[in-house]
Design an enzyme around this catalytic site. Structure first.
Site, PDB file in Angstrom:
ATOM      1  N   LYS A   1       7.238  -2.112  -7.279  1.00  0.00           N
ATOM      2  CA  LYS A   1       6.688  -1.774  -5.970  1.00  0.00           C
ATOM      3  C   LYS A   1       7.065  -2.760  -4.873  1.00  0.00           C
ATOM      4  O   LYS A   1       7.233  -2.375  -3.719  1.00  0.00           O
ATOM      5  CB  LYS A   1       5.179  -1.667  -6.061  1.00  0.00           C
ATOM      6  CG  LYS A   1       4.711  -0.498  -6.897  1.00  0.00           C
ATOM      7  CD  LYS A   1       3.219  -0.540  -6.948  1.00  0.00           C
ATOM      8  CE  LYS A   1       2.643   0.741  -7.472  1.00  0.00           C
ATOM      9  NZ  LYS A   1       1.210   0.785  -7.236  1.00  0.00           N
TER      10      LYS A   1
ATOM     11  N   GLU B   1      -1.530  -6.505   0.067  1.00  0.00           N
ATOM     12  CA  GLU B   1      -1.435  -5.585   1.200  1.00  0.00           C
ATOM     13  C   GLU B   1      -2.732  -5.630   1.985  1.00  0.00           C
ATOM     14  O   GLU B   1      -3.798  -5.859   1.413  1.00  0.00           O
ATOM     15  CB  GLU B   1      -1.245  -4.134   0.707  1.00  0.00           C
ATOM     16  CG  GLU B   1       0.175  -3.768   0.369  1.00  0.00           C
ATOM     17  CD  GLU B   1       0.324  -2.303  -0.018  1.00  0.00           C
ATOM     18  OE1 GLU B   1      -0.689  -1.579  -0.087  1.00  0.00           O
ATOM     19  OE2 GLU B   1       1.468  -1.890  -0.257  1.00  0.00           O
TER      20      GLU B   1
ATOM     21  N   HIS C   1      -9.004   5.267  -7.000  1.00  0.00           N
ATOM     22  CA  HIS C   1      -7.573   5.343  -6.685  1.00  0.00           C
ATOM     23  C   HIS C   1      -6.814   6.325  -7.557  1.00  0.00           C
ATOM     24  O   HIS C   1      -5.585   6.269  -7.654  1.00  0.00           O
ATOM     25  CB  HIS C   1      -6.904   3.960  -6.762  1.00  0.00           C
ATOM     26  CG  HIS C   1      -7.566   2.924  -5.909  1.00  0.00           C
ATOM     27  ND1 HIS C   1      -7.726   3.077  -4.555  1.00  0.00           N
ATOM     28  CD2 HIS C   1      -8.138   1.730  -6.222  1.00  0.00           C
ATOM     29  CE1 HIS C   1      -8.357   2.017  -4.075  1.00  0.00           C
ATOM     30  NE2 HIS C   1      -8.626   1.194  -5.068  1.00  0.00           N
TER      31      HIS C   1
ATOM     32  N   ARG D   1       9.772  10.248 -10.579  1.00  0.00           N
ATOM     33  CA  ARG D   1       9.564  11.251 -11.635  1.00  0.00           C
ATOM     34  C   ARG D   1       8.930  12.492 -11.025  1.00  0.00           C
ATOM     35  O   ARG D   1       8.569  12.484  -9.852  1.00  0.00           O
ATOM     36  CB  ARG D   1       8.603  10.683 -12.684  1.00  0.00           C
ATOM     37  CG  ARG D   1       7.301  10.217 -12.029  1.00  0.00           C
ATOM     38  CD  ARG D   1       6.212   9.913 -13.013  1.00  0.00           C
ATOM     39  NE  ARG D   1       5.185   9.065 -12.461  1.00  0.00           N
ATOM     40  CZ  ARG D   1       4.108   9.490 -11.804  1.00  0.00           C
ATOM     41  NH1 ARG D   1       3.918  10.775 -11.591  1.00  0.00           N
ATOM     42  NH2 ARG D   1       3.224   8.644 -11.327  1.00  0.00           N
TER      43      ARG D   1
END
Ligand code: ADP
Ligand code: ADP
Ligand code: MG
Length: 459
Positions: A120, A204, A239, A297
């Site tokens: 990521k 973040e 999440h 994917r």
């Protein structure tokens, strides 16, 4: 068409996606070879495929995640392609690499694409490079809490810790204030090391009330990259997505065009091949969107897109993997309308969604126009505790959101399931909630607001 005949595809997965992939192989004239663990001896993917081989005991590590076992079957049964689905080895660059070393076509992007976008922190760098807005945060990753804290002070609180190798919500922690930082950092890093073998964590800025909007993209070997519209996956718990729909109920045409363009820019920039999803968070207040990650994917929620564009994405994946150009219909030929997917999980929504495996005594999925159920369940099957709890996906499609919701009401009412507790009742209550109907929600709304209403109703 001729050279497609009698090609063999190893289905390196289980559950609904394996069943679904076998069906798509058949309609393309491809043979499918299934694999199953000893817990899945009576699972439909094992008997629906042209051949099936047992690859080990129930734990995934010794069966569906065993590259050696999978490649052994592929070799022995003379497969040309390997279909990974989602989960398990679908985003594993080493597996994609090993497939190609053995002369097998991995149905997915190149190992380089998986590597670059699967990490990521790397994906954030790529997004920035191609002019796609990223969430404000740390430029690199950390394994040391003290170093990370210095970066945290620059970003400010609340912030989100994310495992660079992460997925499925693991290795993520919200840090509300500075005093919790070191403890939560160490937890996230430890969890990432255990789950992904990589302790690197990045930071973040945390947005407490955003929407999740993602774009389905497809690239082929000839350099063409297209978007297939967006999906709104704001209905989440911890999440994790519970409901997904397309189009997003909140974007203006101009905002939609911006999000779609950003996704294509990134995918084209990294010369992406195959099916992929570019995920964003969208702040309804400021109307800004930020890239969060790319999934290399097919996704669980791909049927929502299929209903709106009128095209089978698994078939498209197989064709693209065999070197064919994209055959997605042009946008003016898409049926459009509105599609919504409900994940039916064998979990008890009134008891904190605790897993509820066991025998299905009665199973009658809904039918009718605009109603689709993707599943592997039949009356008498034992839902195994070893794997993901999702047992079915209900997808409804209508001319607009209102009619799709109306279909969802009758479909969820008609859905008869006895045995394991499931999330059916949760969804049924959800679609009558005025906030959900008006789509006045954010990614924490289920936990912060709806679950209280749901349990108060005493379901
Ligand atoms: P999507 O974005 O397609 O909804 P999810 O993040 O929910 O994807 O994950 C898709 C499926 O893959 C889920 O069933 C999840 O449990 C599983 N999964 C996600 N990450 C991993 C992983 N690293 N290893 C194994 N399974 C995973
Ligand atoms: P995963 O690999 O587990 O899917 P993501 O990076 O896609 O991880 O994040 C999962 C979910 O967490 C998102 O769908 C969104 O709800 C939430 N999320 C991610 N990043 C942020 C952020 N910076 N601020 C607020 N919520 C976020
Ligand atoms: Mg994600």
């Amino acid at each position: 068409m001729k050279d497609r005949m009698r090609q063999r595809v190893l289905i390196a997965n289980r559950g609904e996606i394996a069943v679904r992939a076998i069906r798509s192989c058949r309609s393309l004239g491809l043979e499918s070879i299934a694999v199953y663990s000893t817990a899945d001896q009576s699972a439909p993917h094992a008997w629906l495929a042209d051949q099936a081989f047992c690859i080990g005991p129930p734990p995934s590590r010794q069966s569906y995640l065993s590259m050696d076992a999978l490649l052994h079957v592929a070799r022995e049964s003379k497969c040309q392609l390997v279909y990974p689905g989602y989960g398990f080895l679908a985003e594993n660059a080493e597996f994609a690499e090993r497939c190609s070393k053995e002369g097998l076509i991995f149905v997915g992007p190149s190992p380089e694409n998986i590597q670059e976008m699967g990490d990521k922190a790397c994906a954030r760098v790529a997004a920035k490079k191609f002019g796609v807005p990223i969430v404000p945060g740390s430029p690199g990753t950390f394994t040391d809490a003290v170093e990370a804290l210095a970066a945290a002070d620059d970003i400010g609180f609340p912030l989100l810790l994310k495992a660079s190798a992460g997925g499925g919500g693991r290795g993520m922690r919200v840090v509300e204030d500075r005093s919790q930082f070191s403890m939560l950092f160490n937890q996230a890093s430890q969890e990432a090391r255990e789950a992904f073998g990589n302790p690197a964590v990045y930071l973040e800025r945390y947005f407490p009330a955003v929407r999740h909007i993602e774009v389905q993209i497809f690239g082929d070997a000839h350099g063409t990259v297209r978007h297939l519209g967006e999906r709104d996956c704001t209905t989440q718990r911890r999440h994790q997505k519970l409901v997904e729909e397309s189009p997003s109920p909140v974007l203006t045409d101009k905002e939609r065009a911006g999000v779609l363009e950003a996704a294509v820019k990134l995918a084209a920039g990294v010369k992406y091949q195959g099916a992929g999803t570019v995920e964003f968070i969208f702040d309804e207040g400021s109307r800004e969107f930020f890239f969060i990650e790319m999934n290399t994917r097919i996704q669980v929620e791909h049927p929502v897109t299929e209903m709106c564009i009128g095209h089978d994405l698994i078939i498209e994946q197989l064709r693209v993997a065999m070197g064919e150009g994209l055959s997605i219909p042009k946008e003016s030929d898409w049926p459009g309308g509105h599609a919504i997917e409900f994940r039916i999980n064998a979990e008890d929504p009134v008891h904190d969604f605790r897993p509820s495996p066991g025998r299905v005594h009665h199973w009658r999925p809904p039918q009718g126009a605009g109603i689709r159920v993707d599943s592997f369940v039949y009356k008498g099957i034992d839902i195994q505790p070893f794997y993901d709890s999702m047992i079915a996906k209900l997808i409804v499609h209508g001319a607009d959101r209102e009619s799709a919701l109306e279909r969802a009401r009758s479909a969820l009412d008609a859905f008869e399931i006895d045995g394991p507790a499931t999330s059916r009742s949760f969804h049924r209550a959800l679609i009558d909630d005025p906030d959900f109907v008006a789509s006045k929600i954010h990614t924490r709304w289920v936990e912060n607001t709806f679950l209280q209403r749901f349990t108060d109703e005493g379901r």
